[in-house]
Design a protein around this motif. Sequence first.
Motif, PDB file in Angstrom:
ATOM      1  N   GLN A   1      34.439 -42.068   6.724  1.00  0.00           N
ATOM      2  CA  GLN A   1      33.420 -42.260   5.706  1.00  0.00           C
ATOM      3  C   GLN A   1      34.076 -42.912   4.488  1.00  0.00           C
ATOM      4  N   GLY A   2      33.263 -43.570   3.650  1.00  0.00           N
ATOM      5  CA  GLY A   2      33.850 -44.231   2.499  1.00  0.00           C
ATOM      6  C   GLY A   2      32.846 -44.620   1.452  1.00  0.00           C
ATOM      7  N   ARG A   3      33.376 -45.014   0.288  1.00  0.00           N
ATOM      8  CA  ARG A   3      32.569 -45.543  -0.795  1.00  0.00           C
ATOM      9  C   ARG A   3      33.415 -46.534  -1.591  1.00  0.00           C
ATOM     10  N   CYS A   4      32.756 -47.490  -2.253  1.00  0.00           N
ATOM     11  CA  CYS A   4      33.414 -48.472  -3.100  1.00  0.00           C
ATOM     12  C   CYS A   4      32.321 -49.235  -3.840  1.00  0.00           C
ATOM     13  N   ASP A   5      32.699 -50.278  -4.547  1.00  0.00           N
ATOM     14  CA  ASP A   5      31.688 -51.071  -5.242  1.00  0.00           C
ATOM     15  C   ASP A   5      31.407 -52.392  -4.531  1.00  0.00           C
ATOM     16  N   SER A   6      32.322 -52.860  -3.692  1.00  0.00           N
ATOM     17  CA  SER A   6      32.103 -54.077  -2.905  1.00  0.00           C
ATOM     18  C   SER A   6      32.801 -53.914  -1.563  1.00  0.00           C
ATOM     19  N   LEU A   7      32.199 -54.493  -0.534  1.00  0.00           N
ATOM     20  CA  LEU A   7      32.753 -54.326   0.823  1.00  0.00           C
ATOM     21  C   LEU A   7      32.452 -55.576   1.637  1.00  0.00           C
ATOM     22  N   PHE A   8      33.361 -55.899   2.557  1.00  0.00           N
ATOM     23  CA  PHE A   8      33.148 -57.008   3.494  1.00  0.00           C
ATOM     24  C   PHE A   8      33.465 -56.517   4.898  1.00  0.00           C
ATOM     25  N   TYR A   9      32.564 -56.868   5.853  1.00  0.00           N
ATOM     26  CA  TYR A   9      32.739 -56.434   7.237  1.00  0.00           C
ATOM     27  C   TYR A   9      32.399 -57.587   8.160  1.00  0.00           C
ATOM     28  N   THR A  10      33.175 -57.728   9.227  1.00  0.00           N
ATOM     29  CA  THR A  10      32.872 -58.732  10.232  1.00  0.00           C
ATOM     30  C   THR A  10      32.920 -58.107  11.616  1.00  0.00           C
ATOM     31  N   THR A  11      31.964 -58.479  12.452  1.00  0.00           N
ATOM     32  CA  THR A  11      31.907 -57.926  13.807  1.00  0.00           C
ATOM     33  C   THR A  11      32.990 -58.519  14.700  1.00  0.00           C
ATOM     34  N   ALA A  12      33.588 -59.654  14.278  1.00  0.00           N
ATOM     35  CA  ALA A  12      34.612 -60.292  15.107  1.00  0.00           C
ATOM     36  C   ALA A  12      35.806 -59.383  15.320  1.00  0.00           C
ATOM     37  N   ASP A  13      36.260 -58.703  14.254  1.00  0.00           N
ATOM     38  CA  ASP A  13      37.436 -57.840  14.364  1.00  0.00           C
ATOM     39  C   ASP A  13      37.152 -56.405  13.943  1.00  0.00           C
ATOM     40  N   SER A  14      35.908 -56.103  13.581  1.00  0.00           N
ATOM     41  CA  SER A  14      35.512 -54.748  13.160  1.00  0.00           C
ATOM     42  C   SER A  14      36.364 -54.237  12.012  1.00  0.00           C
ATOM     43  N   ILE A  15      36.680 -55.117  11.071  1.00  0.00           N
ATOM     44  CA  ILE A  15      37.489 -54.737   9.909  1.00  0.00           C
ATOM     45  C   ILE A  15      36.586 -54.513   8.696  1.00  0.00           C
ATOM     46  N   LEU A  16      36.767 -53.360   8.065  1.00  0.00           N
ATOM     47  CA  LEU A  16      36.102 -53.041   6.807  1.00  0.00           C
ATOM     48  C   LEU A  16      37.079 -53.313   5.667  1.00  0.00           C
ATOM     49  N   LYS A  17      36.660 -54.118   4.698  1.00  0.00           N
ATOM     50  CA  LYS A  17      37.482 -54.382   3.524  1.00  0.00           C
ATOM     51  C   LYS A  17      36.763 -53.847   2.293  1.00  0.00           C
ATOM     52  N   LEU A  18      37.370 -52.857   1.620  1.00  0.00           N
ATOM     53  CA  LEU A  18      36.763 -52.180   0.485  1.00  0.00           C
ATOM     54  C   LEU A  18      37.449 -52.596  -0.812  1.00  0.00           C
ATOM     55  N   TYR A  19      36.619 -52.900  -1.828  1.00  0.00           N
ATOM     56  CA  TYR A  19      37.147 -53.349  -3.113  1.00  0.00           C
ATOM     57  C   TYR A  19      36.522 -52.551  -4.263  1.00  0.00           C
ATOM     58  N   TYR A  20      37.229 -52.459  -5.375  1.00  0.00           N
ATOM     59  CA  TYR A  20      36.777 -51.825  -6.607  1.00  0.00           C
ATOM     60  C   TYR A  20      36.532 -50.326  -6.404  1.00  0.00           C
ATOM     61  N   PHE A  21      37.579 -49.553  -6.746  1.00  0.00           N
ATOM     62  CA  PHE A  21      37.551 -48.094  -6.683  1.00  0.00           C
ATOM     63  C   PHE A  21      37.149 -47.567  -5.302  1.00  0.00           C
ATOM     64  N   PRO A  22      37.833 -48.043  -4.249  1.00  0.00           N
ATOM     65  CA  PRO A  22      37.468 -47.582  -2.901  1.00  0.00           C
ATOM     66  C   PRO A  22      38.059 -46.208  -2.580  1.00  0.00           C
ATOM     67  N   ILE A  23      37.322 -45.442  -1.808  1.00  0.00           N
ATOM     68  CA  ILE A  23      37.776 -44.146  -1.291  1.00  0.00           C
ATOM     69  C   ILE A  23      37.320 -44.053   0.158  1.00  0.00           C
ATOM     70  N   ILE A  24      38.191 -43.543   1.024  1.00  0.00           N
ATOM     71  CA  ILE A  24      37.790 -43.240   2.393  1.00  0.00           C
ATOM     72  C   ILE A  24      38.191 -41.809   2.721  1.00  0.00           C
ATOM     73  N   TRP A  25      37.438 -41.230   3.656  1.00  0.00           N
ATOM     74  CA  TRP A  25      37.721 -39.886   4.130  1.00  0.00           C
ATOM     75  C   TRP A  25      37.796 -39.920   5.653  1.00  0.00           C
ATOM     76  N   TYR A  26      38.844 -39.263   6.157  1.00  0.00           N
ATOM     77  CA  TYR A  26      38.993 -39.080   7.598  1.00  0.00           C
ATOM     78  C   TYR A  26      39.326 -37.605   7.825  1.00  0.00           C
ATOM     79  N   ASP A  27      38.493 -36.898   8.576  1.00  0.00           N
ATOM     80  CA  ASP A  27      38.713 -35.476   8.799  1.00  0.00           C
ATOM     81  C   ASP A  27      38.901 -34.811   7.434  1.00  0.00           C
TER      82      ASP A  27
END
Length: 499
Positions: free
Chosen positions: A330-356
């Motif tokens: 799970q995550g939050r940020c102010d800007s994000l970019f995602y592409t289905t080609a490589d399934s990469i999430l790019k988070l910008y401006y105060f990003p936070i992610i949670w895993y377990d």
Amino acid sequence: MFIKRCFFLYLILANSLVAQNKKVLLQNANVLEYNKDVNPDVQRLIGNVIFEHDGSLLFCDSAYFYLSSNSVKALGKVHIQINDSVSAYGDELFYDGDKKLVHLRGKEVELRDGSIRLLTKELSYDINQQQAYYLDGGIIQDPRNTLKSKHGYYFTDRKEFFFRFNVQAEGTKYKLTSDSMLYNTDTEILSFFGKTHITYDSTHLWFKMGWFNSIKLTAKAWDSAFLRYRSSILKADTIFYDDKSKIGKGFIRVHFTDTNERTAFTSNFALYRQLDSSILLTDSALFFTWNEENDTLYLHADTLFSYVDSMKQRCVAAFHKVRFYHPQLQGRCDSLFYTTADSILKLYYFPIIWYDQFQAISDTIQSLLGNKSIKEVMLKSNAFIHYPFKKDSYNQVKGKNIQIIFQSGQISKMNVINQSEILYFIDDSVRGVAADYSQAEKMTILFSENEEIEKVFFYQKIKGSIYPYDQIPKEKKILEGFHQHLLLRPQSVGDLFRF
């Protein structure tokens, strides 16, 4: 005085009745046949027959003139000129002069009104109401459109046609079918009342209520509105579509998907551009993509923008109050970019992610989502990771950059690069719990199968201390940059809209 008023009223009524019941007048005929003994009420007229009635002219080859009923039955090359613009043609006509009703029959009955032609086999026209109608199939033509239906009604004063049953229309750049339709011949706007399908080349629009401008090729559709272009599908309560610009707008309960992709979007407003299959969404905007069951990524933001790149892969850009939910991440940020080609999430401006139980923050975060599980997370600049050990105690890792590597969906290794620090707790059955605080230029941290720190390798400029759990200096319990953001973590798909 009373007698004068009654007489005056009588004159008004008498004049009104005369005006309403003007007699049909015979203007010309080559032959007139009349047999007083057989039928004194009927005249038979042959050759170049012309009648006039209240400004309307009737032409035919032959006719029967019924004097007492003020009516005419016309036969052969019938033509009635109703006014300056409206005229009709057929093989047989009955005209009621008192009611001013026309009924035409023929192999091809035609009504003309300026550049408009109505073709059918049987047509009725009410001159008083300025209304024509057919009930057994007809065709309407104007310079740009051809329309067909089983039932049709034409209001000549308003220049409007109303069609029912098996309605079809066709122009140079469109075709359509509908249950019921109103067509204004001045504006060339068609309004629909029932199941409707408009086709423009490869674009299809379905709906139950709406209108279509056949000049501008624009349409507004509501009630089960559905727009399809090749593999892209846009659904909404209301859709506005402009075929010249190839742009569609969806309002309220918008749903967009592409049958070639495992992706979909929902919102309450969308701007869709066919040329590059791009779509801009606002107002409760949500994107989701899936590989298999229980492996769906949900992404919400104030604004979502998506397009298909040169590699035919869908890209998604999210702006402001971005939050995403995946069963593992799970995550939050102010800007994000995602592409289905490589399934990469790019988070910008105060990003936070949670895993377990792990929380990770940095200036920029990049996450690789593989099939069914996370593959890798990269924290760039001011990276910080923590997860709980015991109440009020956290294992913590920080550095300029941190690479987190997963195996089978679990953390297996962390590479901490530049300005590395770690505070983690060691639970030894003999010595008890101790805290290891260490610094180095680089670190590699290995995790066990239950995601506990198993080994730590330090490289360059190494220094550190180990403290018993109850003797940890206060300033060492929390590394600089520690922040707990549990309240911001999305707990479910619905929770994405909480902030």
